[in-house]
Design a protein around this motif. Sequence first.
Motif, PDB file in Angstrom:
ATOM      1  N   SER A 613       2.262  11.425 -11.321  1.00  0.00           N
ATOM      2  CA  SER A 613       2.853  12.260 -10.275  1.00  0.00           C
ATOM      3  C   SER A 613       3.061  11.410  -9.023  1.00  0.00           C
ATOM      4  CB  SER A 613       1.932  13.438  -9.951  1.00  0.00           C
ATOM      5  OG  SER A 613       0.753  12.986  -9.295  1.00  0.00           O
ATOM      6  N   ARG A 614       3.836  11.918  -8.083  1.00  0.00           N
ATOM      7  CA  ARG A 614       4.108  11.158  -6.866  1.00  0.00           C
ATOM      8  C   ARG A 614       2.819  10.858  -6.103  1.00  0.00           C
ATOM      9  NH1 ARG A 614       4.725  12.763  -1.881  1.00  0.00           N
ATOM     10  NH2 ARG A 614       4.904  14.949  -2.465  1.00  0.00           N
ATOM     11  N   LYS A 615       1.929  11.847  -5.994  1.00  0.00           N
ATOM     12  CA  LYS A 615       0.668  11.633  -5.287  1.00  0.00           C
ATOM     13  C   LYS A 615      -0.176  10.572  -5.977  1.00  0.00           C
ATOM     14  CE  LYS A 615      -0.102  16.127  -3.074  1.00  0.00           C
ATOM     15  NZ  LYS A 615      -0.980  17.332  -3.073  1.00  0.00           N
ATOM     16  N   GLN A 616      -0.198  10.621  -7.301  1.00  0.00           N
ATOM     17  CA  GLN A 616      -0.984   9.634  -8.042  1.00  0.00           C
ATOM     18  C   GLN A 616      -0.440   8.227  -7.818  1.00  0.00           C
ATOM     19  OE1 GLN A 616      -0.612  11.341 -11.957  1.00  0.00           O
ATOM     20  NE2 GLN A 616      -2.630  12.305 -11.867  1.00  0.00           N
ATOM     21  N   ARG A 617       0.886   8.100  -7.812  1.00  0.00           N
ATOM     22  CA  ARG A 617       1.485   6.778  -7.570  1.00  0.00           C
ATOM     23  C   ARG A 617       1.164   6.287  -6.160  1.00  0.00           C
ATOM     24  NH1 ARG A 617       5.829   8.880 -10.430  1.00  0.00           N
ATOM     25  NH2 ARG A 617       6.960   9.373  -8.500  1.00  0.00           N
ATOM     26  N   GLU A 618       1.208   7.192  -5.187  1.00  0.00           N
ATOM     27  CA  GLU A 618       0.866   6.810  -3.812  1.00  0.00           C
ATOM     28  C   GLU A 618      -0.559   6.279  -3.744  1.00  0.00           C
ATOM     29  OE1 GLU A 618       1.475   9.754  -0.795  1.00  0.00           O
ATOM     30  OE2 GLU A 618       3.397  10.362  -1.632  1.00  0.00           O
ATOM     31  N   LEU A 619      -1.473   7.006  -4.389  1.00  0.00           N
ATOM     32  CA  LEU A 619      -2.875   6.595  -4.360  1.00  0.00           C
ATOM     33  C   LEU A 619      -3.065   5.273  -5.093  1.00  0.00           C
ATOM     34  CD1 LEU A 619      -5.759   7.208  -3.536  1.00  0.00           C
ATOM     35  CD2 LEU A 619      -6.013   8.575  -5.618  1.00  0.00           C
ATOM     36  N   LEU A 620      -2.375   5.104  -6.224  1.00  0.00           N
ATOM     37  CA  LEU A 620      -2.469   3.846  -6.962  1.00  0.00           C
ATOM     38  C   LEU A 620      -1.962   2.689  -6.107  1.00  0.00           C
ATOM     39  CD1 LEU A 620      -3.032   2.238  -9.530  1.00  0.00           C
ATOM     40  CD2 LEU A 620      -0.757   2.889 -10.362  1.00  0.00           C
ATOM     41  N   LYS A 621      -0.863   2.902  -5.396  1.00  0.00           N
ATOM     42  CA  LYS A 621      -0.344   1.849  -4.516  1.00  0.00           C
ATOM     43  C   LYS A 621      -1.343   1.511  -3.413  1.00  0.00           C
ATOM     44  CE  LYS A 621       4.646   2.594  -5.091  1.00  0.00           C
ATOM     45  NZ  LYS A 621       5.910   2.970  -4.403  1.00  0.00           N
ATOM     46  N   ASP A 622      -1.947   2.538  -2.830  1.00  0.00           N
ATOM     47  CA  ASP A 622      -2.944   2.288  -1.788  1.00  0.00           C
ATOM     48  C   ASP A 622      -4.113   1.473  -2.340  1.00  0.00           C
ATOM     49  OD1 ASP A 622      -1.571   3.542   0.210  1.00  0.00           O
ATOM     50  OD2 ASP A 622      -2.686   5.422   0.121  1.00  0.00           O
ATOM     51  N   ALA A 623      -4.542   1.807  -3.558  1.00  0.00           N
ATOM     52  CA  ALA A 623      -5.655   1.074  -4.172  1.00  0.00           C
ATOM     53  C   ALA A 623      -5.273  -0.381  -4.415  1.00  0.00           C
ATOM     54  CB  ALA A 623      -6.064   1.739  -5.483  1.00  0.00           C
ATOM     55  N   LEU A 624      -4.040  -0.606  -4.845  1.00  0.00           N
ATOM     56  CA  LEU A 624      -3.584  -1.981  -5.078  1.00  0.00           C
ATOM     57  C   LEU A 624      -3.402  -2.729  -3.760  1.00  0.00           C
ATOM     58  CD1 LEU A 624      -1.059  -1.322  -7.987  1.00  0.00           C
ATOM     59  CD2 LEU A 624      -3.373  -2.252  -8.144  1.00  0.00           C
ATOM     60  N   LEU A 625      -3.071  -1.996  -2.695  1.00  0.00           N
ATOM     61  CA  LEU A 625      -3.030  -2.627  -1.370  1.00  0.00           C
ATOM     62  C   LEU A 625      -4.425  -3.091  -0.951  1.00  0.00           C
ATOM     63  CD1 LEU A 625      -0.568  -0.291   0.551  1.00  0.00           C
ATOM     64  CD2 LEU A 625      -0.235  -2.721   0.060  1.00  0.00           C
ATOM     65  N   ALA A 626      -5.448  -2.315  -1.351  1.00  0.00           N
ATOM     66  CA  ALA A 626      -6.828  -2.732  -1.070  1.00  0.00           C
ATOM     67  C   ALA A 626      -7.139  -4.042  -1.792  1.00  0.00           C
ATOM     68  CB  ALA A 626      -7.808  -1.640  -1.498  1.00  0.00           C
ATOM     69  N   VAL A 627      -6.587  -4.200  -3.006  1.00  0.00           N
ATOM     70  CA  VAL A 627      -6.747  -5.462  -3.742  1.00  0.00           C
ATOM     71  C   VAL A 627      -6.102  -6.604  -2.956  1.00  0.00           C
ATOM     72  CG1 VAL A 627      -6.152  -6.712  -5.855  1.00  0.00           C
ATOM     73  CG2 VAL A 627      -6.836  -4.306  -5.982  1.00  0.00           C
ATOM     74  N   GLY A 628      -4.871  -6.374  -2.479  1.00  0.00           N
ATOM     75  CA  GLY A 628      -4.198  -7.393  -1.680  1.00  0.00           C
ATOM     76  C   GLY A 628      -4.950  -7.709  -0.400  1.00  0.00           C
ATOM     77  N   HIS A 629      -5.547  -6.679   0.194  1.00  0.00           N
ATOM     78  CA  HIS A 629      -6.342  -6.869   1.414  1.00  0.00           C
ATOM     79  C   HIS A 629      -7.538  -7.773   1.127  1.00  0.00           C
ATOM     80  CE1 HIS A 629      -7.756  -5.975   5.396  1.00  0.00           C
ATOM     81  NE2 HIS A 629      -8.855  -5.378   4.973  1.00  0.00           N
ATOM     82  N   MET A 630      -8.180  -7.567  -0.015  1.00  0.00           N
ATOM     83  CA  MET A 630      -9.314  -8.411  -0.397  1.00  0.00           C
ATOM     84  C   MET A 630      -8.865  -9.856  -0.597  1.00  0.00           C
ATOM     85  SD  MET A 630     -12.383  -9.140  -1.141  1.00  0.00           S
ATOM     86  CE  MET A 630     -13.300  -7.603  -1.217  1.00  0.00           C
ATOM     87  N   GLN A 631      -7.713 -10.049  -1.234  1.00  0.00           N
ATOM     88  CA  GLN A 631      -7.216 -11.411  -1.441  1.00  0.00           C
ATOM     89  C   GLN A 631      -6.961 -12.115  -0.105  1.00  0.00           C
ATOM     90  OE1 GLN A 631      -3.981 -10.063  -4.047  1.00  0.00           O
ATOM     91  NE2 GLN A 631      -4.809 -11.329  -5.679  1.00  0.00           N
ATOM     92  N   LYS A 632      -6.412 -11.378   0.874  1.00  0.00           N
ATOM     93  CA  LYS A 632      -6.178 -11.960   2.198  1.00  0.00           C
ATOM     94  C   LYS A 632      -7.494 -12.319   2.882  1.00  0.00           C
ATOM     95  CE  LYS A 632      -1.783  -9.626   3.228  1.00  0.00           C
ATOM     96  NZ  LYS A 632      -1.111  -8.617   4.095  1.00  0.00           N
ATOM     97  N   MET A 633      -8.493 -11.458   2.729  1.00  0.00           N
ATOM     98  CA  MET A 633      -9.794 -11.717   3.346  1.00  0.00           C
ATOM     99  C   MET A 633     -10.420 -12.991   2.787  1.00  0.00           C
ATOM    100  SD  MET A 633     -11.212  -7.801   3.338  1.00  0.00           S
ATOM    101  CE  MET A 633     -12.925  -8.291   3.467  1.00  0.00           C
ATOM    102  N   ILE A 634     -10.319 -13.169   1.469  1.00  0.00           N
ATOM    103  CA  ILE A 634     -10.895 -14.361   0.848  1.00  0.00           C
ATOM    104  C   ILE A 634     -10.171 -15.613   1.335  1.00  0.00           C
ATOM    105  CG2 ILE A 634     -11.167 -15.578  -1.353  1.00  0.00           C
ATOM    106  CD1 ILE A 634     -11.707 -12.878  -2.648  1.00  0.00           C
ATOM    107  N   THR A 635      -8.839 -15.537   1.402  1.00  0.00           N
ATOM    108  CA  THR A 635      -8.063 -16.674   1.903  1.00  0.00           C
ATOM    109  C   THR A 635      -8.450 -17.006   3.338  1.00  0.00           C
ATOM    110  OG1 THR A 635      -6.210 -16.010   0.493  1.00  0.00           O
ATOM    111  CG2 THR A 635      -5.726 -17.546   2.277  1.00  0.00           C
ATOM    112  N   ARG A 636      -8.690 -15.971   4.137  1.00  0.00           N
ATOM    113  CA  ARG A 636      -9.053 -16.159   5.544  1.00  0.00           C
ATOM    114  C   ARG A 636     -10.455 -16.734   5.704  1.00  0.00           C
ATOM    115  NH1 ARG A 636     -10.285 -10.661   7.991  1.00  0.00           N
ATOM    116  NH2 ARG A 636     -12.234 -11.119   6.889  1.00  0.00           N
ATOM    117  N   ASP A 637     -11.396 -16.263   4.891  1.00  0.00           N
ATOM    118  CA  ASP A 637     -12.805 -16.579   5.125  1.00  0.00           C
ATOM    119  C   ASP A 637     -13.314 -17.803   4.379  1.00  0.00           C
ATOM    120  OD1 ASP A 637     -12.938 -14.416   6.793  1.00  0.00           O
ATOM    121  OD2 ASP A 637     -13.773 -13.056   5.295  1.00  0.00           O
TER     122      ASP A 637
END
Length: 648
Positions: A613-637
Amino acid sequence: MDTDTGCELLLRIDPFSRLVPEDIKSVAHRLEMVSFEPGRFVFRQDDPSQDALLVIVSGLVELLVTSERGEEAIVGYRKSGEFFGETVVLSGQSYPGSARAKEPLTCIRVGRDVVEELIRTHPDFSEFFTTLLAERMRRLYETIQSEQNDLFVGKHELPLFNKRVGEIMAHPVNCCRMTDQVSDVSLDMAHKGVGSSVVVNNTGRPVGILSRKNIVYHLVARQSHPVGDCRASQVMNDNFETIAPEAFVGQALAILTRQRQKYLLVIRDEKPAGMLTAKDFIKSRNMGNLTLLQDIRSHRTLDELAGVSGEVDGVLNALLIEGAGTSDTLEVMSGLLERLTRAVIRISEKQMADKGLGPPPVAYCWINMGSAARHEQTLRTDQDNGIIYADPDPKEHRAPGQIKAWFQTFADMVVQGLARCGFELCTGDVMASNPLWCRSVSQWKACINQWGGSFDPEDTRNMTIFLDFRPVWGNQSLADEVRETVFKILSQAEVSNHMLTRDDVTHEKPIGFMGHIRTEKSGPNKDQLNLKTHGLVHLINGIRIYAVNQEIKEVSTLGRLEALTRQGTFDKDTAEILRTGFETLMMFRIRTNVEKLAAGEVPDNYVHPGSMSRKQRELLKDALLAVGHMQKMITRDFNRAWIGFFSG
């Protein structure tokens, strides 16, 4: 409107109010004024992101959402001094709703490049958007969780896991005093038809639990006290767990499953208020599979244990039916699977003795690794385990080869026993039956030293696997001693830390251009996403490397995240984003795999975003953005030079 007026307006609006005038003026030339006539759409639902935040100077905008049936609903308004478009300005996702001018509308358009620059240079400004994303993810996650529960439970029943302990506990509690004679307490228990009595002191506070098992063990089997003179305090069990009646049922079930105790005492105002056992959950609808808690304890042969182990999957279904959250599901299932593992080990020890091979020649500790150790195993997946055994005392003149042979025979027996109970053999041979994963303490220390100083990818892989180990049976101090060596080696060898981050910083980000989810481009899983390899693994690995750097002994991902937040490595909002991202991906993974299992398919962690559903896709995208956020943090730190070296 001139630049100064626009800057003054921005400085009155949060989060721009967290800046000083010079900060706004430095980017003023990159701001744009835009206008819209009444009835005109600023953007429509599912349009690609305009990569901009829109701050309203004058006018009114209405926010709309169109359902999957095409029904349009107004969900909010924004007026002068407020902004909109914030949900996708940084994510690049499509708009989850539409924005339409209700009155003549004038806005300051703040581009994504400006927002990102201010985030990088001003922590207070950054904090606002982190909080915004965290709150949005949590609301959406809870909405999807509730909707999925409705599919399993039905809208007219309250799921068991939404209830409080006080609603299902057995009460009143049968109590006795410390000085009461056990013979009198036993008669009282028999008369009331109960199996235990809470022992209280003079103030009514609980100090122990007296059960039929205690009485039989101490007075019949061991005959440690004269029956006529024995008092409750002499044979009670003073090691018991408590919980408040206001706690949710999921927390109680997690404690009961994880601990080796039968009773959970409910306390109100420091006095006994009720009692919980597995039977109280069984009495509630759909939880009959929890008879496994009793069955696992009672079975004495591997054939009996293998016979009941197949019911484990039924417990997972029951948890989903009763609305268990992700963390509750992981705790209960991991606790149950650990009980099953301990039962196999216990039976195998007896089989070794029955075959004339004797008891363990030295103390040992059986460890789980991988998802089982992190308490993230829900289905009986393949085994990841090992043995740490004590070095023999030189004074006892025991041959190391004989000790090694005993543990190898024992490990083979346990591994095969687990396989009979549904835990598949590890294709990578990360099992105690492999001599590489069955060593003495000194051998483990030497091995860890070698892994820590090696550039071999196989050694890096082994070190990564070993970082997630949890004692399951035996002498835990042996595992603690080895873990201290791991921390010591990694603290001295900075290279090792960066070796562990290599895969995460070089892996392709799961969200692509225009906010699209990156899926398989060809093959049998075309247009599908592997929730494990493209999402969960990177959150797990990232949180692990931070935890290891802080010498945190907890190995579960959520436990590590909680510890890192407590000590300030992650701020509260960043932790919430990572936690919700993890729980979201795990929720989709569990439910998708259960559905595939029910359909006779192999659970493979793949999900088709297009079927969501649209809501599920939105939530999945947000979760994958959290993955990208973690990758940026590791690169930074972590040191970029080392990352580049190991990626070459």
